[in-house]
Scaffold this motif. Sequence first.
Motif, PDB file in Angstrom:
ATOM      1  N   PRO A 144       0.936  -1.307  -0.085  1.00 32.59           N
ATOM      2  CA  PRO A 144      -0.040  -0.098   0.037  1.00 32.59           C
ATOM      3  C   PRO A 144       0.736   1.395  -0.131  1.00 32.59           C
ATOM      4  N   ALA A 145       0.437   2.206  -0.506  1.00 33.64           N
ATOM      5  CA  ALA A 145       1.024   3.557  -0.725  1.00 33.64           C
ATOM      6  C   ALA A 145       0.209   4.610  -0.686  1.00 33.64           C
ATOM      7  N   THR A 146       0.482   5.822  -0.547  1.00 33.85           N
ATOM      8  CA  THR A 146      -0.325   7.085  -0.713  1.00 33.85           C
ATOM      9  C   THR A 146       0.467   8.307  -1.353  1.00 33.85           C
ATOM     10  N   THR A 147      -0.096   9.101  -1.910  1.00 34.58           N
ATOM     11  CA  THR A 147       0.586  10.444  -2.637  1.00 34.58           C
ATOM     12  C   THR A 147      -0.623  11.515  -2.418  1.00 34.58           C
ATOM     13  N   HIS A 148      -0.073  12.735  -2.794  1.00 39.04           N
ATOM     14  CA  HIS A 148      -1.163  13.755  -3.011  1.00 39.04           C
ATOM     15  C   HIS A 148      -2.628  13.496  -3.577  1.00 39.04           C
ATOM     16  N   TRP A 149      -3.656  13.582  -3.071  1.00 39.99           N
ATOM     17  CA  TRP A 149      -4.875  13.061  -3.621  1.00 39.99           C
ATOM     18  C   TRP A 149      -5.100  13.469  -4.989  1.00 39.99           C
ATOM     19  N   ALA A 150      -4.642  14.684  -5.665  1.00 40.78           N
ATOM     20  CA  ALA A 150      -4.717  15.050  -6.960  1.00 40.78           C
ATOM     21  C   ALA A 150      -3.751  14.308  -7.796  1.00 40.78           C
ATOM     22  N   ASP A 151      -2.952  13.632  -7.245  1.00 47.39           N
ATOM     23  CA  ASP A 151      -2.088  13.009  -8.260  1.00 47.39           C
ATOM     24  C   ASP A 151      -2.240  11.387  -8.204  1.00 47.39           C
ATOM     25  N   ALA A 152      -3.095  10.809  -7.082  1.00 52.83           N
ATOM     26  CA  ALA A 152      -3.177   9.262  -6.816  1.00 52.83           C
ATOM     27  C   ALA A 152      -3.746   8.599  -8.397  1.00 52.83           C
ATOM     28  N   ASP A 153      -4.699   9.093  -8.841  1.00 48.55           N
ATOM     29  CA  ASP A 153      -5.183   8.428 -10.061  1.00 48.55           C
ATOM     30  C   ASP A 153      -4.220   8.258 -11.124  1.00 48.55           C
ATOM     31  N   ARG A 154      -3.192   9.282 -11.069  1.00 51.68           N
ATOM     32  CA  ARG A 154      -2.321   8.887 -12.342  1.00 51.68           C
ATOM     33  C   ARG A 154      -1.108   8.092 -11.646  1.00 51.68           C
ATOM     34  N   PHE A 155      -0.990   7.925 -10.388  1.00 47.65           N
ATOM     35  CA  PHE A 155      -0.017   7.170 -10.030  1.00 47.65           C
ATOM     36  C   PHE A 155      -0.348   5.563  -9.942  1.00 47.65           C
ATOM     37  N   GLN A 156      -1.632   5.493  -9.623  1.00 48.00           N
ATOM     38  CA  GLN A 156      -2.175   4.209  -9.821  1.00 48.00           C
ATOM     39  C   GLN A 156      -2.043   3.386 -11.366  1.00 48.00           C
ATOM     40  N   ARG A 157      -2.476   4.406 -12.096  1.00 47.56           N
ATOM     41  CA  ARG A 157      -2.366   3.917 -13.607  1.00 47.56           C
ATOM     42  C   ARG A 157      -1.002   3.594 -13.827  1.00 47.56           C
ATOM     43  N   LEU A 158       0.215   4.408 -13.532  1.00 39.72           N
ATOM     44  CA  LEU A 158       1.460   4.234 -13.894  1.00 39.72           C
ATOM     45  C   LEU A 158       2.056   2.842 -12.914  1.00 39.72           C
ATOM     46  N   PHE A 159       1.348   2.667 -11.693  1.00 37.15           N
ATOM     47  CA  PHE A 159       2.065   1.631 -11.117  1.00 37.15           C
ATOM     48  C   PHE A 159       0.909   0.618 -10.486  1.00 37.15           C
ATOM     49  N   PRO A 160       0.296  -0.022 -11.458  1.00 37.28           N
ATOM     50  CA  PRO A 160      -0.694  -0.828 -10.877  1.00 37.28           C
ATOM     51  C   PRO A 160      -0.606  -1.941 -10.043  1.00 37.28           C
ATOM     52  N   ARG A 161       0.790  -2.542  -9.871  1.00 36.86           N
ATOM     53  CA  ARG A 161       0.978  -3.147  -8.812  1.00 36.86           C
ATOM     54  C   ARG A 161       0.864  -2.714  -7.301  1.00 36.86           C
ATOM     55  N   ILE A 162       0.766  -1.489  -7.404  1.00 40.77           N
ATOM     56  CA  ILE A 162       0.713  -0.905  -5.936  1.00 40.77           C
ATOM     57  C   ILE A 162      -0.557  -0.429  -5.616  1.00 40.77           C
ATOM     58  N   ARG A 163      -0.970  -0.712  -4.277  1.00 37.82           N
ATOM     59  CA  ARG A 163      -2.224  -0.429  -3.792  1.00 37.82           C
ATOM     60  C   ARG A 163      -2.420   1.163  -3.138  1.00 37.82           C
ATOM     61  N   THR A 164      -2.817   1.792  -4.161  1.00 34.54           N
ATOM     62  CA  THR A 164      -2.915   3.177  -3.919  1.00 34.54           C
ATOM     63  C   THR A 164      -3.991   3.591  -3.047  1.00 34.54           C
ATOM     64  N   ASP A 165      -4.013   4.257  -2.048  1.00 35.84           N
ATOM     65  CA  ASP A 165      -4.956   4.744  -1.160  1.00 35.84           C
ATOM     66  C   ASP A 165      -4.821   6.317  -1.009  1.00 35.84           C
ATOM     67  N   ALA A 166      -5.708   7.216  -1.812  1.00 37.56           N
ATOM     68  CA  ALA A 166      -5.738   8.715  -1.660  1.00 37.56           C
ATOM     69  C   ALA A 166      -6.335   9.172  -0.625  1.00 37.56           C
ATOM     70  N   ASP A 167      -6.830   8.404   0.299  1.00 35.15           N
ATOM     71  CA  ASP A 167      -7.855   8.854   1.209  1.00 35.15           C
ATOM     72  C   ASP A 167      -7.318   8.959   2.687  1.00 35.15           C
ATOM     73  N   VAL A 168      -5.984   9.108   2.710  1.00 38.04           N
ATOM     74  CA  VAL A 168      -5.005   9.043   4.046  1.00 38.04           C
ATOM     75  C   VAL A 168      -4.059  10.008   4.139  1.00 38.04           C
ATOM     76  N   LEU A 169      -3.798  10.310   5.248  1.00 41.98           N
ATOM     77  CA  LEU A 169      -2.299  11.116   5.169  1.00 41.98           C
ATOM     78  C   LEU A 169      -1.086  10.712   5.064  1.00 41.98           C
ATOM     79  N   PHE A 170      -0.930   9.329   5.540  1.00 38.11           N
ATOM     80  CA  PHE A 170       0.381   8.723   5.506  1.00 38.11           C
ATOM     81  C   PHE A 170      -0.121   7.348   5.663  1.00 38.11           C
ATOM     82  N   ILE A 171       0.885   6.349   5.155  1.00 37.15           N
ATOM     83  CA  ILE A 171       0.740   4.666   5.307  1.00 37.15           C
ATOM     84  C   ILE A 171       2.226   4.413   5.948  1.00 37.15           C
ATOM     85  N   ASP A 172       1.945   3.560   6.825  1.00 33.91           N
ATOM     86  CA  ASP A 172       3.204   3.064   7.529  1.00 33.91           C
ATOM     87  C   ASP A 172       3.116   1.639   7.264  1.00 33.91           C
ATOM     88  N   ASP A 173       3.974   0.934   6.174  1.00 35.93           N
ATOM     89  CA  ASP A 173       3.951  -0.271   5.876  1.00 35.93           C
ATOM     90  C   ASP A 173       5.327  -1.017   6.481  1.00 35.93           C
TER      91      ASP A 173
END
Length: 341
Positions: A134-163
């Motif tokens: 799982p990973a996050t980034t700025h909400w405005a960039d999350a859709d693009r990030f998910q398309r570029l890296f489909p193997r990553i579980r992108t969550d745009a609804d959180v402040l940070f993710i500790d994995d």
Amino acid sequence: MTVGQDFRPHRIVVLALDGLLPFELGIPHRIFGRPRDAAGRPLYEVVTCSVRPPGPVETDADFAVHVPNGPEALATADTVIVPASYELGPVYEEGRLTEELEAALALVRPGTRMASICTGVYVLAAAGYLDGRPATTHWADADRFQRLFPRIRTDADVLFIDDGDVLTSAGVAAGIDLCLHMVRRDHGAAVANDVARRTVVPPHRDGGQAQYIHRPVPDPQLATTTAARAWALGRLHEPIQLRDMAEQEAMSVRTFTRRFREEVGVSPGQWLTQQRVERARHLLESTGLSVDQVAQEAGFGTAQSMRQHLQAAVGVTPTAYRRTFRAGGGADDRDGFAAVR
């Protein structure tokens, strides 16, 4: 991090890339530059490096910054932090590392903790650190990030993710939340709260809090929920009902709940649980109260209830949490801390 005669501060290496945001570059230095142990020794050493030999690195502002270390500093890191950059080139456009960035990251030792702020996540993703995670980034960039890296579980609804050994955060201020979280994870709530007070920022925003709040600055013509939150914080040890909080603002429960979520980003119930968990952590670290007494003081009522909430938040029991931080431990002493998302 070692203690006693072998004391060595945890080494944070911040990777400065062309097009970096000066504010985000400064966050790790501000947060990790503050913590001290009981003897006054710095708990962290923060250095900045580039992918090139020492010299200027361009920013997104009208000035450059001089970076005193080359990529070899990455080989000395206990934690590497990659702040945002607006000039990532093929990393951002194609999801692949440049040759110099690939060579620099190859110097990072196995087991090094990796973290990113905002679009710095593209570097971690392109390097393969986030595959299947799982990973996050700025909400405005999350859709693009998910398309570029489909193997990553992108969550745009959180402040940070500790994995665990890889942490990612949303934009700008979420980088402060992430760094404070790492201090809290390494050395406990008391140390992190002291850093927050000195930095004049909120001591804790849970990683699962929403990035985007529709009314981040309340309309001055409308009532806010500030007084209700202050009222609740003063009596966390007591049962608190939603209607009690709404009455503090002379609002209906429905209006209060909507206004609260608009201002804080979570429901009143979620916020109360977060505050009680923080209270319990503080008491476990700083007092000799029994687990039952801590549960009462934090407002959980029973030790079992507190145990469930603490395990959900940090992945350990109250006893294990106290043993870690009352023993003067840190990241190296943690008793099975789970990811906090």
